[in-house]
Design an enzyme around this catalytic site. Structure first.
Site, PDB file in Angstrom:
ATOM      1  N   MET A   1      22.382   7.825  -9.730  1.00 31.97           N
ATOM      2  CA  MET A   1      23.228   8.442 -10.716  1.00 31.97           C
ATOM      3  C   MET A   1      24.623   7.889 -10.607  1.00 31.97           C
ATOM      4  SD  MET A   1      25.275  10.809  -8.856  1.00 31.97           S
ATOM      5  CE  MET A   1      25.941  11.245 -10.410  1.00 31.97           C
ATOM      6  N   THR A 292      16.417  15.346 -13.199  1.00 35.65           N
ATOM      7  CA  THR A 292      16.802  14.142 -13.919  1.00 35.65           C
ATOM      8  C   THR A 292      17.875  13.401 -13.140  1.00 35.65           C
ATOM      9  OG1 THR A 292      18.626  15.200 -15.113  1.00 35.65           O
ATOM     10  CG2 THR A 292      16.448  15.250 -16.153  1.00 35.65           C
ATOM     11  N   ASP A 293      18.001  12.113 -13.433  1.00 34.84           N
ATOM     12  CA  ASP A 293      19.224  11.420 -13.058  1.00 34.84           C
ATOM     13  C   ASP A 293      20.317  11.914 -14.013  1.00 34.84           C
ATOM     14  OD1 ASP A 293      21.074   9.650 -11.961  1.00 34.84           O
ATOM     15  OD2 ASP A 293      19.659   7.980 -11.921  1.00 34.84           O
ATOM     16  N   TRP A 294      21.556  11.624 -13.678  1.00 34.16           N
ATOM     17  CA  TRP A 294      22.685  12.179 -14.426  1.00 34.16           C
ATOM     18  C   TRP A 294      22.736  11.587 -15.844  1.00 34.16           C
ATOM     19  CZ3 TRP A 294      21.684  14.205 -10.235  1.00 34.16           C
ATOM     20  CH2 TRP A 294      22.465  15.180  -9.621  1.00 34.16           C
TER      21      TRP A 294
END
Length: 873
Positions: A1, A292-294
């Site tokens: 991220m 989630t990733d960012w």
């Protein structure tokens, strides 16, 4: 991220599990992104619903029982709070969830990175993963994990965002291959699992990432002009390469998993039901939670149904607008029936159970630092237009004695590639002239480049979110100066014209190669090494050649993120020795001096192949630069990456995978092989049935549970809440446009599943190999025994000739000393993935299996044939 500075790559609402867009809970104001190039035939991601429940694994039973008691009594608002981030800059950490204070559950703090605490103070900047992989030392892998976990706990980080086992290193120019442990699934899997066990032994929750196929930085994310690329991976390649280290992480009990930004087979990773529901949670039996990733969250209902459990940092397509795909919209989706209550219950239970599993309900610290500022006081919610202020940094020192571990990892990773005439180790009285800015520090000051987004001074790590601030830095110049007074330094990348050379002088030339995450571009390289290629930065090749013209003895020291070409100078007569010191972290100079002057013999081995030319790689592993439309990145090379490819193509690299010399010599003797668990069948026996999972009242809750009118606190603008105005007006609807193939009927149990990481029988030890390693030289040192498997043609599949499956490192052996090593390999280690049967297939009774043991993939003097004994060349 990465931080909010990545807003140039803001994702739009992407398509859901199939190529057909799935609406967001807001229905009529959903955004549909249809710009997509067609995926090649045979690469698709079939639907897999519903999400399997967590809680059936025996070693999670107690944690899930505690979670069930809590979740059973939660309101809808409390449940949604724990699944949704509070928004960019809405708290002290890079991400945080909402809280459930009635049950003692705080805002959960999520913080980078895989090598230490990012954007913090009084922390350790450990060497990155690629350096750890080069040690081939299991004890150090675990000990470093403990250190990272202790520092996370000490700073009040609930969820530490590491380790990284994706990317695997398919693309040698890929920007973040240095965050992982090497270009081999077993090396990644073993190192990742040991890191996880170490981290979680402290109570911190580890996060394995990035799931899956994030092998280049460019075009990984969706934006206003393009769609994140699709990594098109066939089923066998997925299982035998890219999924392998994730399976090992799940087997180790990892608490959290982060999805990648990109698509896999034309379905976004954060809402790919086959990857999340089918493979991760069903086949691999993952008991933790998926985040989630960012800004890698693209839909509301679609992602929830596909197996996502937590969105980070919580914002919708554009952060800092105060909206989210979940948050209040998740509350709406529950009330209108588009997201089943049992899916939300499982999401929350997975999060709370993981919190209990790591013992974070017992005196776990709250965050005592701010990722947003280094000042003692500041805004509590910097992303808000109006925010209260207070003490945000308490400057808690969490370093302990972790500098010892950091130095040991950096030292044991140093890989000696060449040492003609035994020029190394250097003597303290040798006359040295040292060249290169990589020997010095950043002329602009320590940590002057945000997230290490520059290449100034010694390269300690790549750039991006996978970094940590250096608490201090011992440069090579300092490390060498602490040992000898006979060194003259030229901290420049241009060879000086006034150098005077004596016959016995030795030139030590420092060069490097950098890369990082895509939100920062360094010297024209947007994360991936697009501009620099695989060459040394700052004209490093010219610096080496210039030194070689003047000096008769040249030692080259390389700090690099990955493969680097050496052909312009490696065979020059003056170039006597080459050391790859990888990325050493804060103890760069001390660790190098330890080896350079012979206090320790080098014992690192290459975690990837060094080629002679970039053209030696398959064409399919190059960086794809296509600014419009969705990139279809098809893995046509299949299983043949790194050394698997070089062997298959009969290409001799400059230095093979696993290569590493020593100041002493070793030999292998007395090998033997024994059968531990007989492979009586081609496929593993049926796994035991799952245990029970939590049961809840899955009725739609009262709308008042998420009504703003029921609250009595001061609202922070842009903070993401679960509450709605007038939720009583929301009614259930039967016409929600669910994804193709959506079903609430549970799938049959996958035959390859049954335990964490897969069928427990896959991890039965099949064969045990014993070998004696003796130091036959005149200096002390450590040896690494690498075990490679050669599977028989009788399996009927095209399989790489040699595959690393195990390794062990000796302790320090004095001259003449020996150590007996035992290397154990499992049923899975000698299996291939059968795409028709959907299970792992091994040769019955191990017939035809050859097991090679040695110093590298190209130097394996020990051969054991199952059923036929062992020999040594």
């Amino acid at each position: 991220m990465a931080p909010w500075t990545r807003l140039a790559f803001v994702p739009l609402l992407a398509q859901a599990v199939s190529s057909t867009p799935v609406a967001d809970p807001r229905h009529d104001d959903a955004v549909h992104l249809d710009q997509r190039d067609s995926a090649p035939e045979g690469y698709d991601s079939p639907p897999y619903y519903p999400t399997p429940y967590g809680g059936w694994a025996s070693d999670w039973t107690s944690a899930y029982a505690k979670a069930q008691q809590v979740v059973s009594n939660m309101t809808l608002a409390e449940k949604v709070n724990l699944t949704t981030g509070t928004g960019f800059y809405m708290g002290p950490c890079v991400g945080q969830t909402g809280s459930a204070p009635r049950f003692g559950i705080p805002n959960l703090c999520l913080q980078d990175s895989p090598l230490g605490i990012r954007n913090s103070d009084h922390n350790t900047a450990f060497p990155p993963g690629i350096t750890v992989g080069a040690t081939f030392n299991k004890d150090l892998m675990y000990t470093r994990g403990v250190g990272i976990g202790e520092e996370a706990r000490g700073k009040g980080v609930n969820i530490q965002l590491g380790p990284a086992v994706g990317p695997l290193g398919r693309k040698p120019r890929g920007g973040r291959i240095w965050e992982g442990f090497g270009a081999d699934p077993s090396l990644q899997g073993i190192a990742g699992a040991l890191t996880i066990r170490g981290m979680q032994s402290t109570g911190a929750i580890a996060t394995i990432k990035h799931y899956i196929g994030n092998e280049q930085e460019m075009y990984r994310m969706s934006s206003v002009i393009t769609k994140g690329y699709s990594s098109n991976i066939d089923d066998r390649t997925l299982h035998e390469l890219y999924l392998w280290p994730f399976a090992e992480g799940v087997r180790a009990g990892v608490g959290a998993l982060m999805t990648a930004y990109n698509d896999v087979n034309s379905s976004a990773c954060s809402q790919n039901s086959k990857l999340l529901n089918g493979i991760l949670k069903d086949e691999l039996g993952f008991q933790g939670f998926v985040m989630t990733d960012w800004l890698g969250h693209y839909t509301g209902v679609g992602s929830a149904l596909s197996g996502l459990d937590m969105c980070m940092p919580g914002d919708g397509a554009v952060p800092l607008l105060g909206d989210s795909y979940w948050g209040s919209e998740m509350s709406r989706s529950i009330l209108n029936g588009s997201v089943p209550v049992d899916r939300l219950n499982d999401m929350v239970t997975r999060i709370v159970a993981t919190w209990y599993q790591m013992g974070q309900d017992e005196d776990y610290p709250l965050p005592n630092f701010s990722t947003n500022t280094e000042d003692e006081t500041g805004l509590l919610y910097p992303g808000a237009l109006f925010s209260p202020s207070g003490v945000v940094n308490q400057y808690v020192n969490v370093q302990g004695t972790h500098n010892i571990t950091a130095r040991a990892v950096a030292r044991e990773a140093i890989t000696l590639l060449k040492n003609e005439g035994n020029i190394l180790p250097l003597g303290k009285n040798d006359s040295l002239q040292v060249f290169g800015t990589d020997a010095g520090g950043n002329s602009d000051g320590l940590n002057s480049c945000s997230d290490m987004g520059c290449d100034k001074g010694v390269l300690t790590m790549g750039w991006g979110s996978g970094t940590a601030r250096l608490p201090y830095l011992i440069t090579p110049q300092e490390g060498i100066s602490n040992v000898t007074q006979n060194a003259k330094f030229y901290i420049t990348d241009s060879f000086p014209s006034d150098v005077t050379v004596s016959a016995n002088d030795i030139a030590v030339v420092f060069i490097n190669a950098d890369s990082g995450e895509n939100y920062i571009t360094v010297e024209g390289n947007p994360g991936d090494r697009t501009e620099a290629g695989l060459y040394a930065w700052h004209n490093g090749d010219d610096l080496v050649k210039a030194a070689a013209e003047k000096f008769s003895q040249v030692v080259v020291v390389i700090h690099t993120v990955g493969p680097i070409l050496m052909e312009e100078w490696i065979d020059l007569e003056s170039v006597k020795a080459v050391l790859v010191a990888h990325l050493p972290g804060q103890e760069a100079g001390n660790s190098l001096a330890d080896v350079l002057f012979g206090d320790y013999s080098p014992s690192g081995h290459m975690p990837y192949t060094i080629p002679r030319s970039e053209s030696d790689y398959p064409d399919s592993v190059g960086i794809i630069n296509q600014p419009f439309g969705q990139i279809q990145d098809t893995y046509t090379e299949g299983l043949y990456i790194d050394y698997r490819h070089f062997i298959n193509a009969n290409i001799t690299p400059r230095y093979p995978f696993g290569h590493g010399l020593s100041y002493t010599t070793f030999n292998f003797s007395n090998p033997s092989i024994s059968v531990v668990t007989a492979l009586n069948t081609a496929y593993p026996p049926t796994a035991p049935s799952h245990g029970s999972t939590p049961v809840y009242n899955d009725s739609i809750p009262a709308a008042s549970e998420v009504s703003w009118s029921s609250t009595n606190f001061t609202r922070i603008w842009r903070y993401l809440y679960p509450y709605l105005d007038n939720p009583e007006s929301i009614t259930a609807s039967d016409d929600y446009p669910y994804p193709d193939g959506y079903s609430t009927t549970p799938q049959p149990a996958p035959r390859a599943g049954g335990g964490q990481g897969g069928n427990p029988a896959l991890f039965d030890v099949a064969f045990s190999v014993q070998v004696d390693v003796k130091n036959t030289g005149s200096r002390s040192g450590k040896a690494v025994a690498q075990l490679y498997v050669e599977l028989p043609a009788s399996l009927g599949l095209d399989t790489p000739l040699m595959q690393l499956r195990q390794f062990e490192k000796t302790g320090t052996l004095g001259p003449g000393q020996s150590e007996s090593l035992t290397l154990e390999i499992t049923r899975k280690d000698v299996s291939v993935w059968d795409v028709e049967v959907q299970d792992w297939k091994a040769p019955v009774n191990g017939e035809g299996i050859k097991i090679w043991v040695g110093n590298s993939v190209a130097d394996t003097p020990v051969l054991c044939v199952v059923g036929g004994g062992c020999s040594v060349e």
